[in-house]
Design a protein around this motif. Structure first.
Motif, PDB file in Angstrom:
ATOM      1  N   ASP A 174       0.937  -1.184  -0.052  1.00 13.36           N
ATOM      2  CA  ASP A 174      -0.070   0.115  -0.119  1.00 13.36           C
ATOM      3  C   ASP A 174       0.765   1.475  -0.029  1.00 13.36           C
ATOM      4  OD1 ASP A 174      -1.768   2.074   0.388  1.00 13.36           O
ATOM      5  OD2 ASP A 174      -2.476   1.335   2.434  1.00 13.36           O
ATOM      6  N   ALA A 175       0.837   1.993  -1.363  1.00 17.26           N
ATOM      7  CA  ALA A 175       2.133   3.072  -1.360  1.00 17.26           C
ATOM      8  C   ALA A 175       1.114   4.424  -1.382  1.00 17.26           C
ATOM      9  CB  ALA A 175       2.893   2.919  -2.770  1.00 17.26           C
ATOM     10  N   ARG A 176       1.807   5.309  -0.817  1.00 17.25           N
ATOM     11  CA  ARG A 176       1.207   6.742  -0.920  1.00 17.25           C
ATOM     12  C   ARG A 176       2.317   7.614  -1.193  1.00 17.25           C
ATOM     13  NH1 ARG A 176      -0.575   5.447   4.678  1.00 17.25           N
ATOM     14  NH2 ARG A 176      -1.896   3.642   4.427  1.00 17.25           N
ATOM     15  N   THR A 177       2.106   8.686  -2.024  1.00 19.17           N
ATOM     16  CA  THR A 177       2.882   9.534  -2.631  1.00 19.17           C
ATOM     17  C   THR A 177       2.614  10.952  -2.760  1.00 19.17           C
ATOM     18  OG1 THR A 177       4.505  10.030  -4.412  1.00 19.17           O
ATOM     19  CG2 THR A 177       2.294   8.897  -5.030  1.00 19.17           C
ATOM     20  N   HIS A 207       0.529  -0.711 -10.552  1.00 17.09           N
ATOM     21  CA  HIS A 207       1.583   0.024 -10.712  1.00 17.09           C
ATOM     22  C   HIS A 207       2.944  -0.469 -11.177  1.00 17.09           C
ATOM     23  CE1 HIS A 207       4.211   3.368  -9.919  1.00 17.09           C
ATOM     24  NE2 HIS A 207       3.150   4.186  -9.919  1.00 17.09           N
ATOM     25  N   ARG A 208       3.785   0.372 -12.019  1.00 18.15           N
ATOM     26  CA  ARG A 208       4.943  -0.192 -12.722  1.00 18.15           C
ATOM     27  C   ARG A 208       6.130  -0.595 -11.354  1.00 18.15           C
ATOM     28  NH1 ARG A 208       4.551   5.021 -15.138  1.00 18.15           N
ATOM     29  NH2 ARG A 208       5.801   6.451 -13.905  1.00 18.15           N
ATOM     30  N   HIS A 209       5.827   0.198 -10.626  1.00 12.39           N
ATOM     31  CA  HIS A 209       6.949  -0.013  -9.526  1.00 12.39           C
ATOM     32  C   HIS A 209       6.842  -1.386  -8.779  1.00 12.39           C
ATOM     33  CE1 HIS A 209       7.799   4.578  -8.807  1.00 12.39           C
ATOM     34  NE2 HIS A 209       8.237   4.047  -9.982  1.00 12.39           N
ATOM     35  N   ARG A 222       1.737  -7.459  -5.079  1.00 14.47           N
ATOM     36  CA  ARG A 222       0.789  -6.572  -5.415  1.00 14.47           C
ATOM     37  C   ARG A 222       0.556  -5.337  -4.830  1.00 14.47           C
ATOM     38  NH1 ARG A 222       1.116  -9.857  -8.787  1.00 14.47           N
ATOM     39  NH2 ARG A 222      -0.073 -11.615  -9.371  1.00 14.47           N
ATOM     40  N   MET A 223       0.532  -4.183  -5.720  1.00 16.12           N
ATOM     41  CA  MET A 223       0.397  -3.022  -5.147  1.00 16.12           C
ATOM     42  C   MET A 223      -0.620  -1.932  -5.605  1.00 16.12           C
ATOM     43  SD  MET A 223       3.868  -0.452  -5.964  1.00 16.12           S
ATOM     44  CE  MET A 223       3.986   1.323  -5.768  1.00 16.12           C
TER      45      MET A 223
END
Length: 343
Positions: A174-177, A207-209, A222-223
């Motif tokens: 779980d990414a936040r930016t 997402h590509r990352h 899984r992102m």
């Protein structure tokens, strides 16, 4: 003094490269390209540089038949690969901040970026620009691909446990930016009226990352990526299943063994205080990536946390750190700033 040039210097990453390299005692920035702004001063789009440089942007074509010691590429994804053969002729060392040479498998690249790779034969020449895990190779590599910002945070958070066999199954990130991650040309979605107060899930999957973290950890990943109201900063929460019998002490030991001597990674997992786990706010402008964890003994799971400034450790700072490694300089050279508090 090494002569360095920056391709794509008008964007946010390009501006950070200019800021860091103008403060670096062992290099001189001799060219910064922008076809759109050619002839204009670099302190126009980057006003924080006022009083520090008289450098003006030049068009990309002016680099032809020029020889640099280091060429930093801050050009867009999908565009860089088509011109890489040309760039490699311009400098002894090329450090790429686009996504075009991060993934080793051209088919994986095509699935995440939506186009066939234009120069697959060059991919094996590039070393991953993450000194914490590829320092030995970086000392001799003249082709360096710096990971993406969320990928850097995710890899640094997950890889120690993955390599030690302390986790199993799928890693869920779980990414936040912050908004600067969208770049200068972020479009309508990046406008203040649309972004202010929002928690926008702009990549619910794929997402590509995600592919970069999977490649570096040898795990299925899984992102989900969410845009938050901050301007700078990345924070990733990586949900993992611990291998049977793995304790919190073993998790902490794995992080300490991996990063105990690292100049830019700090293990933050405290039981008290305002900043008990990694928080990007206090990392603004710095080249640190803080990593931490919280273990749930009840079900054998853990949350691995990584935080950084997406434009510094997740971009320009990571690139400068790679240059320092390549040329045998202390890694903190030009990267001494250690953040602000309060901020």
């Amino acid at each position: 003094m090494l002569r360095v040039a920056i391709v794509g210097a008008s964007g946010y990453i390009g501006g950070e490269l200019l800021r860091l390299l103008h403060g670096h005692p062992r290099v001189t920035v001799v060219a910064a390209t922008s076809d759109r702004l050619a002839g204009r001063r670099v302190d126009g789009p980057h006003p924080n540089l006022r009083g520090h440089t008289d450098l003006c942007f030049v068009g990309h074509h002016t680099l032809e038949n020029t020889d640099f010691d280091v060429l930093f590429l801050a050009a867009p994804h999908r565009e860089t690969m088509g011109r890489m053969a040309e760039y490699l002729k311009l400098a002894r060392t090329v450090i790429d901040l686009s996504g075009d040479f991060r993934l080793r498998d051209p088919e994986v690249y095509a699935s995440y970026y939506g186009v066939a790779h234009a120069a697959p034969q060059l991919i094996p020449e590039f070393t991953a620009g993450l000194p914490e895990w590829h320092r030995a190779r970086l000392t001799t590599s003249d082709r360096i691909a710096v990971p993406g910002c969320m990928a850097t945070a995710g890899i640094l958070a997950v890889r120690p446990l993955a390599l030690d066999g302390l986790i199993e199954g799928t890693v869920r990130v779980d990414a936040r930016t912050g908004s600067s991650g969208s770049g200068v040309s972020g479009g309508a979605a990046g406008a203040h009226a649309e972004r202010s107060g929002a928690l926008r899930v702009f990549a619910p999957s794929g997402h590509r990352h995600e592919a970069e973290i999977a490649q570096a950890t040898d795990r299925t990943v899984r992102m989900t990526a969410t845009g938050v109201e901050a301007v700078r900063g990345v924070q990733v929460l990586c949900h993992v299943k611990l291998a049977p019998g793995v304790s919190e002490k073993e998790v902490r030991s794995a992080f300490r063994a991996a990063y105990g001597d690292e100049p830019f990674v700090r293990v933050i997992a405290q039981r008290q205080g305002l900043y008990r786990l990694p928080e990007p706010k206090i990392l603004t402008g710095s080249n640190f990536c803080d990593v931490g964890f919280a273990v749930s003994a009840d079900d054998g799971t853990a949350v691995l946390v990584g935080a950084l400034d997406n434009l510094v450790k997740g971009g320009a700072g990571g690139a400068v750190q790679c240059m320092n490694v390549r040329f045998g300089w202390p890694e903190r050279t030009g990267l001494e700033f250690f953040g602000l508090h309060p901020n």
